[in-house]
Design an enzyme around this catalytic site. Sequence first.
Site, mmCIF file in Angstrom:
data_model
loop_
_atom_site.group_PDB
_atom_site.id
_atom_site.type_symbol
_atom_site.label_atom_id
_atom_site.label_comp_id
_atom_site.label_asym_id
_atom_site.label_seq_id
_atom_site.Cartn_x
_atom_site.Cartn_y
_atom_site.Cartn_z
ATOM 1 N N HIS A 151 -3.277 124.984 -93.367
ATOM 2 C CA HIS A 151 -3.033 125.759 -92.145
ATOM 3 C C HIS A 151 -4.253 125.781 -91.225
ATOM 4 O O HIS A 151 -4.136 126.132 -90.058
ATOM 5 C CB HIS A 151 -2.640 127.199 -92.515
ATOM 6 C CG HIS A 151 -1.270 127.287 -93.121
ATOM 7 N ND1 HIS A 151 -0.169 127.687 -92.422
ATOM 8 C CD2 HIS A 151 -0.822 126.986 -94.367
ATOM 9 C CE1 HIS A 151 0.907 127.652 -93.197
ATOM 10 N NE2 HIS A 151 0.525 127.234 -94.390
ATOM 11 N N ASP A 348 -9.333 126.561 -84.435
ATOM 12 C CA ASP A 348 -8.142 127.180 -85.015
ATOM 13 C C ASP A 348 -7.200 126.073 -85.453
ATOM 14 O O ASP A 348 -7.016 125.100 -84.721
ATOM 15 C CB ASP A 348 -7.443 128.051 -83.959
ATOM 16 C CG ASP A 348 -6.899 129.341 -84.536
ATOM 17 O OD1 ASP A 348 -6.502 129.324 -85.714
ATOM 18 O OD2 ASP A 348 -6.865 130.355 -83.816
HETATM 19 C C1 GDG Z 1 -3.759 130.772 -89.971
HETATM 20 C C2 GDG Z 1 -4.610 129.728 -89.228
HETATM 21 C C3 GDG Z 1 -2.531 128.958 -88.064
HETATM 22 C C4 GDG Z 1 -1.963 139.554 -85.414
HETATM 23 N N1 GDG Z 1 -2.183 140.862 -85.177
HETATM 24 C C5 GDG Z 1 -1.051 141.506 -85.512
HETATM 25 C C6 GDG Z 1 -0.134 140.563 -85.967
HETATM 26 N N2 GDG Z 1 -0.713 139.381 -85.896
HETATM 27 C C7 GDG Z 1 -0.026 138.132 -86.247
HETATM 28 C C8 GDG Z 1 0.202 137.299 -85.015
HETATM 29 C C9 GDG Z 1 0.358 135.903 -85.630
HETATM 30 C C10 GDG Z 1 -0.536 135.983 -86.864
HETATM 31 O O1 GDG Z 1 -0.820 137.362 -87.112
HETATM 32 C C11 GDG Z 1 -1.873 135.290 -86.633
HETATM 33 O O2 GDG Z 1 -1.631 133.909 -86.666
HETATM 34 P P1 GDG Z 1 -2.655 132.877 -86.058
HETATM 35 O O3 GDG Z 1 -2.025 131.539 -86.095
HETATM 36 O O4 GDG Z 1 -2.972 133.308 -84.651
HETATM 37 O O5 GDG Z 1 -3.993 132.964 -86.909
HETATM 38 P P2 GDG Z 1 -4.395 133.082 -88.508
HETATM 39 O O6 GDG Z 1 -4.060 134.406 -89.050
HETATM 40 O O7 GDG Z 1 -5.841 132.731 -88.549
HETATM 41 O O8 GDG Z 1 -3.507 131.972 -89.252
HETATM 42 C C12 GDG Z 1 -3.980 129.428 -87.874
HETATM 43 C C13 GDG Z 1 -1.760 129.911 -88.956
HETATM 44 O O9 GDG Z 1 -2.451 130.161 -90.181
HETATM 45 C C14 GDG Z 1 -0.381 129.363 -89.287
HETATM 46 O O10 GDG Z 1 -0.441 128.069 -89.807
HETATM 47 O O11 GDG Z 1 -1.898 128.920 -86.792
HETATM 48 O O12 GDG Z 1 -4.704 128.427 -87.208
HETATM 49 O O13 GDG Z 1 -5.951 130.190 -89.061
HETATM 50 O O14 GDG Z 1 1.676 135.653 -86.044
HETATM 51 O O15 GDG Z 1 1.335 137.751 -84.336
HETATM 52 N N3 GDG Z 1 1.117 140.858 -86.382
HETATM 53 C C15 GDG Z 1 1.468 142.179 -86.320
HETATM 54 N N4 GDG Z 1 0.605 143.148 -85.895
HETATM 55 C C16 GDG Z 1 -0.651 142.865 -85.468
HETATM 56 O O16 GDG Z 1 -1.398 143.752 -85.036
HETATM 57 N N5 GDG Z 1 2.696 142.503 -86.720
#
Ligand code: GDG
Length: 465
Positions: A151, A348
């Site tokens: 990821h 990312d």
């Molecule tokens: C890893 C990789 C890759 C955030 N704050 C809240 C909340 N979130 C949710 C967001 C989003 C998720 O968390 C974060 O996803 P990201 O992709 O932005 O980042 P990582 O957590 O680092 O994820 C990344 C991912 O895996 C998938 O393959 O894209 O590059 O690092 O869905 O919405 N959700 C809620 N409340 C919050 O305050 N419910």
Amino acid sequence: MGRLFVVSNRVAQPGDVQTGGLATALQTVLREQRGVWVGWSGSYGEGPPHVHIGEGIRYCTLDIPEPDFNAYYHHFANRTLWPLFHYRVDLVDYRREAYEGYRDVNRRFARALARELCADDVVWVHDYHLIPLAQEMRKLGFAQRIGFFLHIPMPSWDVLSMLPGHEELLGCLADYDLVGLQTDGDRENLRASLETIGRNGIRCELATFPIGIDANAVAQVAAAPVALSAAEELRASLSGKRLAVGVDRLDYSKGLPERFRAFARYLERKRAHREPLTYLQIAPATRTAVPEYQKLRKELEGLAGHINGTHARPDWTPIRYVNHSYPHSVLTGFYRAADLALVTPLRDGMNLVAKEYVASQDPSDPGVLVLSRMAGAADSLPEALLVNPHDMDEVASAIDTAVSMPAPERRRRWQAMMENLRRNDIKRWASDFLERLRGPATAPSARLDAAAPPKTALMLATRRT
Ligand code: GDG
């Protein structure tokens, strides 16, 4: 067709409050394929795995002794691999005993799987916590097809090779039948590194599977009453001012201090015009035990205080910096209320927030996405305003462009991005990966011999978005 086993550090169980798009998509495939989800139970200890069935999915979770979990997760995964794979070599803390703990926990996972697997099952392993799992399973005699999805970014050889024992770790990836990566760049980095260590072989296929979201579901949630009232309340609190939003786990890979500074640069430039823009940053704290995360939190508190102290007026605070997390439906309301989103990670794998922001917009009046070129999402969303997150002036200019972008251009960019998100959604991501993984079986005797030099080039495959 055999069953599907998904293995990840944590499993999302029925009733869990914060299940994101990934967990939901995996739950759907697991239900459809009589699947089993294997992961850490969330408890420390020894003993046989806990097995139970919930909503059509068989869950197999294991307790891990605290010292082993600390070495595997808190140390090797999060203080060694995470910074290294995000190009933060300065933050890498390598300890041999942590690596040993990491290997040991991967062996535990392999033994837990051994109790459950049948001959025609396939296994899909997720993320950097579990890189050696296929190798441990092969040692136990498993010839089933095993796939791995990374990821996070796959760094280039010059960065990877700084890790003590990198050849051994990289070699573990060659024991998978299929390794999926977020972008073509990640895939090429891995291909080049495996070639460098002479571990390219006939079994290990590398392919790009950019992860998506359930764009239609997000759009629906964002247009439903909970989101709309969250958006309305937030808007009402702005007294007519424009809004920028950022949503990121509090993590140094997300480029938050750089983003705060770029926003301050925008405010400095705009001082004469007095056109206030409020920036709401939601940053739920994660990995709070890791010192680098504590330091980052302090730094951001200092920066937000300084920027607000410099620019605020009695009726306006430029940065609203919030460490809470919010329900998904409320977040989509925040996205919808915002004129622009700042998604500027330094690195990312993909960044799902960028995609969720786009999917949450009002089609007749969409906001603008300012997106880092260092996020995997930039490959799929070229219609965003792409920026170098290290360049404060470029980000400040992009904020300015976003704030003043005419509605027809906003709609044109948004439609192109939304079409892409609908076409390449999370269900397609999972089905593409699994179709490829379940592909024609390779005879066990044809599997790459760990000690043998490479004979055949890696098979490469790409799904472009
Ligand atoms: C890893 C990789 C890759 C955030 N704050 C809240 C909340 N979130 C949710 C967001 C989003 C998720 O968390 C974060 O996803 P990201 O992709 O932005 O980042 P990582 O957590 O680092 O994820 C990344 C991912 O895996 C998938 O393959 O894209 O590059 O690092 O869905 O919405 N959700 C809620 N409340 C919050 O305050 N419910």
